[in-house]
Design a protein around this motif. Structure first.
Motif, PDB file in Angstrom:
ATOM      1  N   PRO A   1       0.761  -1.237   0.028  1.00 14.74           N
ATOM      2  CA  PRO A   1      -0.021   0.017  -0.050  1.00 14.74           C
ATOM      3  C   PRO A   1       0.771   1.192  -0.198  1.00 14.74           C
ATOM      4  CG  PRO A   1      -0.238  -1.292   2.091  1.00 14.74           C
ATOM      5  CD  PRO A   1       0.494  -2.078   1.261  1.00 14.74           C
ATOM      6  N   ALA A   2       1.928   1.006   0.503  1.00 11.96           N
ATOM      7  CA  ALA A   2       2.856   2.450   0.750  1.00 11.96           C
ATOM      8  C   ALA A   2       3.252   2.853  -0.593  1.00 11.96           C
ATOM      9  CB  ALA A   2       3.902   2.350   1.682  1.00 11.96           C
ATOM     10  N   ALA A   3       3.841   1.867  -1.420  1.00 13.43           N
ATOM     11  CA  ALA A   3       4.539   1.892  -2.601  1.00 13.43           C
ATOM     12  C   ALA A   3       3.208   2.168  -3.594  1.00 13.43           C
ATOM     13  CB  ALA A   3       5.022   0.619  -3.228  1.00 13.43           C
ATOM     14  N   ASP A   4       2.145   1.478  -3.462  1.00 15.16           N
ATOM     15  CA  ASP A   4       1.223   1.736  -4.735  1.00 15.16           C
ATOM     16  C   ASP A   4      -0.096   2.913  -4.344  1.00 15.16           C
ATOM     17  OD1 ASP A   4       2.176  -0.553  -5.794  1.00 15.16           O
ATOM     18  OD2 ASP A   4       0.540  -1.918  -4.799  1.00 15.16           O
ATOM     19  N   LYS A   5      -0.242   3.262  -3.046  1.00 13.95           N
ATOM     20  CA  LYS A   5      -1.179   4.142  -3.060  1.00 13.95           C
ATOM     21  C   LYS A   5      -0.611   5.514  -2.354  1.00 13.95           C
ATOM     22  CE  LYS A   5      -4.852   0.706  -2.386  1.00 13.95           C
ATOM     23  NZ  LYS A   5      -5.985  -0.028  -1.376  1.00 13.95           N
ATOM     24  N   GLY A   6       0.697   5.283  -1.629  1.00 16.29           N
ATOM     25  CA  GLY A   6       1.295   6.421  -1.085  1.00 16.29           C
ATOM     26  C   GLY A   6       1.077   6.468   0.287  1.00 16.29           C
ATOM     27  N   TRP A   7       1.996   7.094   1.057  1.00 17.02           N
ATOM     28  CA  TRP A   7       2.235   6.907   2.566  1.00 17.02           C
ATOM     29  C   TRP A   7       1.226   7.719   3.400  1.00 17.02           C
ATOM     30  CZ3 TRP A   7       6.463   4.660   5.077  1.00 17.02           C
ATOM     31  CH2 TRP A   7       7.223   4.174   4.335  1.00 17.02           C
ATOM     32  N   GLY A   8       0.403   8.589   2.714  1.00 20.73           N
ATOM     33  CA  GLY A   8      -0.882   9.300   3.397  1.00 20.73           C
ATOM     34  C   GLY A   8      -2.071   8.714   3.168  1.00 20.73           C
ATOM     35  N   ALA A   9      -2.054   7.399   2.465  1.00 15.61           N
ATOM     36  CA  ALA A   9      -3.322   6.627   2.068  1.00 15.61           C
ATOM     37  C   ALA A   9      -3.863   5.936   3.359  1.00 15.61           C
ATOM     38  CB  ALA A   9      -3.204   5.658   1.256  1.00 15.61           C
ATOM     39  N   THR A  10      -4.989   5.778   3.368  1.00 17.48           N
ATOM     40  CA  THR A  10      -5.902   5.245   4.772  1.00 17.48           C
ATOM     41  C   THR A  10      -5.486   3.854   5.025  1.00 17.48           C
ATOM     42  OG1 THR A  10      -7.999   6.595   4.526  1.00 17.48           O
ATOM     43  CG2 THR A  10      -8.038   4.782   5.850  1.00 17.48           C
ATOM     44  N   GLU A  11      -5.103   3.047   4.106  1.00 10.38           N
ATOM     45  CA  GLU A  11      -4.833   1.716   4.156  1.00 10.38           C
ATOM     46  C   GLU A  11      -3.254   1.613   4.641  1.00 10.38           C
ATOM     47  OE1 GLU A  11      -4.275  -2.313   1.931  1.00 10.38           O
ATOM     48  OE2 GLU A  11      -5.015  -0.791   0.807  1.00 10.38           O
ATOM     49  N   THR A  12      -2.353   2.526   4.155  1.00 11.88           N
ATOM     50  CA  THR A  12      -0.964   2.384   4.615  1.00 11.88           C
ATOM     51  C   THR A  12      -0.986   2.888   6.287  1.00 11.88           C
ATOM     52  OG1 THR A  12      -0.238   3.005   2.466  1.00 11.88           O
ATOM     53  CG2 THR A  12       1.066   3.635   4.116  1.00 11.88           C
ATOM     54  N   LEU A  13      -1.856   3.979   6.349  1.00 11.45           N
ATOM     55  CA  LEU A  13      -1.539   4.395   7.866  1.00 11.45           C
ATOM     56  C   LEU A  13      -2.232   3.547   9.023  1.00 11.45           C
ATOM     57  CD1 LEU A  13      -2.612   8.120   7.276  1.00 11.45           C
ATOM     58  CD2 LEU A  13      -0.450   7.552   7.651  1.00 11.45           C
ATOM     59  N   ALA A  14      -3.252   2.806   8.564  1.00 12.52           N
ATOM     60  CA  ALA A  14      -4.172   1.783   9.364  1.00 12.52           C
ATOM     61  C   ALA A  14      -3.207   0.599   9.639  1.00 12.52           C
ATOM     62  CB  ALA A  14      -5.333   1.626   8.562  1.00 12.52           C
ATOM     63  N   LEU A  15      -2.370   0.069   8.359  1.00 12.81           N
ATOM     64  CA  LEU A  15      -1.765  -1.078   8.601  1.00 12.81           C
ATOM     65  C   LEU A  15      -0.305  -0.811   9.333  1.00 12.81           C
ATOM     66  CD1 LEU A  15      -2.129  -2.876   5.016  1.00 12.81           C
ATOM     67  CD2 LEU A  15      -3.355  -3.591   7.354  1.00 12.81           C
ATOM     68  N   GLY A  16       0.093   0.392   9.103  1.00 16.14           N
ATOM     69  CA  GLY A  16       1.239   0.978   9.748  1.00 16.14           C
ATOM     70  C   GLY A  16       1.173   1.046  11.055  1.00 16.14           C
ATOM     71  N   ALA A  17       0.034   1.590  11.630  1.00 15.16           N
ATOM     72  CA  ALA A  17      -0.334   1.785  12.981  1.00 15.16           C
ATOM     73  C   ALA A  17      -0.712   0.364  13.729  1.00 15.16           C
ATOM     74  CB  ALA A  17      -1.656   2.612  13.149  1.00 15.16           C
ATOM     75  N   ILE A  18      -1.011  -0.583  13.020  1.00 21.41           N
ATOM     76  CA  ILE A  18      -1.187  -1.980  13.699  1.00 21.41           C
ATOM     77  C   ILE A  18       0.055  -2.537  13.641  1.00 21.41           C
ATOM     78  CG2 ILE A  18      -2.186  -4.284  13.420  1.00 21.41           C
ATOM     79  CD1 ILE A  18      -4.632  -2.954  12.019  1.00 21.41           C
ATOM     80  N   ALA A  19       0.892  -2.506  12.919  1.00 23.57           N
ATOM     81  CA  ALA A  19       2.374  -3.056  13.054  1.00 23.57           C
ATOM     82  C   ALA A  19       3.104  -2.398  14.050  1.00 23.57           C
ATOM     83  CB  ALA A  19       2.968  -2.744  11.466  1.00 23.57           C
ATOM     84  N   ILE A  20       3.076  -1.178  14.078  1.00 22.10           N
ATOM     85  CA  ILE A  20       3.716  -0.571  15.370  1.00 22.10           C
ATOM     86  C   ILE A  20       3.175  -0.790  16.676  1.00 22.10           C
ATOM     87  CG2 ILE A  20       4.381   1.790  16.433  1.00 22.10           C
ATOM     88  CD1 ILE A  20       4.531   2.815  13.447  1.00 22.10           C
ATOM     89  N   ALA A  21       1.832  -1.016  16.805  1.00 22.45           N
ATOM     90  CA  ALA A  21       1.259  -1.365  18.012  1.00 22.45           C
ATOM     91  C   ALA A  21       1.549  -2.936  18.501  1.00 22.45           C
ATOM     92  CB  ALA A  21      -0.407  -1.276  17.830  1.00 22.45           C
ATOM     93  N   MET A  22       1.656  -3.377  17.354  1.00 26.12           N
ATOM     94  CA  MET A  22       2.163  -5.079  17.755  1.00 26.12           C
ATOM     95  C   MET A  22       3.643  -5.051  18.195  1.00 26.12           C
ATOM     96  SD  MET A  22       0.450  -7.152  14.547  1.00 26.12           S
ATOM     97  CE  MET A  22       0.748  -8.663  14.971  1.00 26.12           C
ATOM     98  N   ILE A  23       4.416  -3.947  17.566  1.00 23.82           N
ATOM     99  CA  ILE A  23       5.826  -3.983  18.097  1.00 23.82           C
ATOM    100  C   ILE A  23       5.941  -3.561  19.342  1.00 23.82           C
ATOM    101  CG2 ILE A  23       8.129  -2.855  17.845  1.00 23.82           C
ATOM    102  CD1 ILE A  23       7.459  -2.772  14.811  1.00 23.82           C
ATOM    103  N   GLY A  24       5.138  -2.535  19.828  1.00 19.36           N
ATOM    104  CA  GLY A  24       4.979  -2.146  21.348  1.00 19.36           C
ATOM    105  C   GLY A  24       4.510  -3.208  22.155  1.00 19.36           C
ATOM    106  N   ALA A  25       3.507  -4.117  21.748  1.00 22.52           N
ATOM    107  CA  ALA A  25       3.090  -4.914  22.581  1.00 22.52           C
ATOM    108  C   ALA A  25       4.224  -6.053  22.798  1.00 22.52           C
ATOM    109  CB  ALA A  25       1.661  -5.574  21.888  1.00 22.52           C
TER     110      ALA A  25
END
Length: 491
Positions: A227-251
């Protein structure tokens, strides 16, 4: 304590033969990425991939590979690094056969994912095995130099191999060629690599931690390459999935801080040099994707080079890197210390990227490419062995596989970040220039120039970390002996 073999387990000759076996295994993994990239147009035509579908031939491999490196390295410590290496070779070789005989898109993409699993299992433990086979000092520095050369320069060799195999036979052979290499490497590894026994899963069988970190890394790599490469860094899908990945790393970090037997003991990050070296790895690899990926596109789309010419264009960097890594850098590290070799090496890497920012639409190889290749070959040939040395310095033998997997993971994440950021910025810039009426060659070159500028900024950030974070380590301390208190970050 574990039954990990000490440097005295093997005699000198056996150690160096074992190193060759490990490096051949690593070379097979490294070559696979660039060999496949060269053959992508032919694969697309033969199997009928769409442009977006074709990306999964690469992405499926990267997601499995990047997501499993850290877990594979730690499991090597707990079970057996030798067994992990051999199991990875088996998975990689068998999946290569399936890739080679693939007759459908689904078959190839699935086999590539499994190939990524095998690649992670194989490469995650190699550096850890090297630092436990070779005693700290000159021998270990030289062995790490050999590994660093194979890991960093093998990709450009793959460009040549991919061009030859695809043009002379067909794309299936870029996968079939792995089979004899994998079989011979496995046979030699069975005979030559020392048996080791880890502490057992009970010493770190943190199932929840394993699920969190593996899922987080796979999701993070997927987010960066899709999604980051196809739709851009500001795309909703990119931000949502990125936030989930970061939250999992925090957990995962919270879990490891409280688990009785953590999968990844957080003590490994207390070393200022280990943490700093991995930060440098992320930044420098992300920046260097500007040189390799964008450089390849510039040669192909602007200067109209074919696959063979592109491979030959990168050859000076490969030869210089190999000559220094294999013959001189270890001596420099032993005389001046890894940090004092790393810093000037990164300065030269930055100089190479700075040179690339000046490319033109009517450029020539001698003026626009060759000087940068020379600077990068010298810089990379000194910087990367020094960086590998720092990344493994101070690591206890029972954590060597974890540290090895960590440095490979940061390289993969850095590469994925670099690819996503630089490709997006480059294509956006080129599209804007095209809309302004610029000729295609000038528009493409403008996009690549921007990518090189950003790559230079990332490499310069890596240089700043090397200068201000990394602490000098006495030459005799290079290896897995404990570091001094001055080199540790307070808990």
């Amino acid at each position: 304590m574990t039954d990990t073999p000490t440097p005295t387990t093997l005699d000198d000759r056996s150690r160096w033969i074992a190193l060759v076996v490990l490096c051949v295994g690593m070379l097979m993994i490294v070559l696979d990425t660039t060999v496949v990239n060269v053959a992508l147009p032919t694969i697309q035509e033969d199997l009928g991939f769409s442009a977006s579908g074709l990306a999964w031939v690469v992405n499926a491999y990267l997601i499995a590979f990047g997501g499993l490196l850290l877990l594979a390295g730690r499991l090597g410590d707990l079970i057996s690094r030798r067994d992990m290496f051999l199991s990875g070779l088996a998975v990689f070789t068998l999946s290569s056969i399936v890739c080679g005989i693939a007759t459908s898109q689904e078959m190839l993409v699935t086999a590539r994912f499994i190939q990524g699993v095998g690649g992670a299992m194989t490469s995650a433990v190699i550096l850890g095995m090297i630092v436990t086979m070779f005693p700290p000092g000159a021998e270990q520095a030289k062995a790490i130099g050999v590994f660093a050369f194979v890991a960093s320069a093998g990709g450009s060799i793959g460009l040549l191999a991919g061009g030859v195999l695809t043009d002379a036979i067909n794309w299936h052979w870029i996968f079939f060629i792995n089979v004899p290499i994998g079989v011979v490497t496995a046979v030699l590894a069975t005979r030559l690599l020392p048996r080791d026994k880890g502490a057992g899963l009970s010493a770190g069988a943190d199932v929840l931690g394993a699920v969190l970190i593996t899922g987080a890394l796979m999701l993070l790599v997927y987010t960066l390459v899709k999604p980051a490469a196809d739709k851009g860094w500001g795309a909703t899908e990119t931000l949502a999935l990125g936030a989930i990945a970061i939250a999992m790393i925090g957990a995962f970090i919270a879990r490891e801080a409280t688990a009785a037997t953590p999968l990844v003991p957080l003590r490994i990050f207390k070393s200022r040099n280990i943490s700093g070296a991995n930060a440098i790895q992320v930044l420098s690899v992300a920046g260097m994707f500007g040189m390799f990926f964008m450089g390849t596109l510039y040669l192909e789309r602007v200067l109209k080079y074919d696959a063979m010419q592109i491979g030959l264009s990168f050859l000076p960097a490969t030869l210089l890197m190999g000559g220094l890594s294999l013959g001189y850098t270890d001596k420099l590290i032993m005389r001046f210390g890894a940090r004092n070799v790393l810093v000037p090496g990164l300065v030269l890497v930055c100089s190479a990227l700075a040179w690339f920012t000046q490319i033109s639409a009517d450029g020539t190889y001698l003026v626009d490419i060759l000087p940068a290749m020379a600077l990068f070959g010298i810089g990379g040939g000194t910087a990367f062995p020094a960086l590998m040395t720092l990344a493994m310095a101070g690591v206890e033998p029972q954590d060597a596989g974890l540290a090895s997997g960590l440095v490979n993971t940061t390289a993969q994440v850095g590469g994925a970040v670099g690819l996503a950021v630089l490709a997006t910025l480059s294509s956006t810039r080129s599209d804007k220039l095209t809309a302004q009426g610029k000729p295609l060659a000038e528009a493409l070159t403008g996009g690549y120039q921007l990518a090189f500028v950003v790559g230079l900024a990332l490499a310069f950030a890596a240089l700043l970390v090397a200068v201000f974070v990394i602490k000098p380590v006495p030459a005799q301390a290079h290896g897995h002996a404990p570091e001094t208190d001055a080199e540790a970050v307070p808990a």
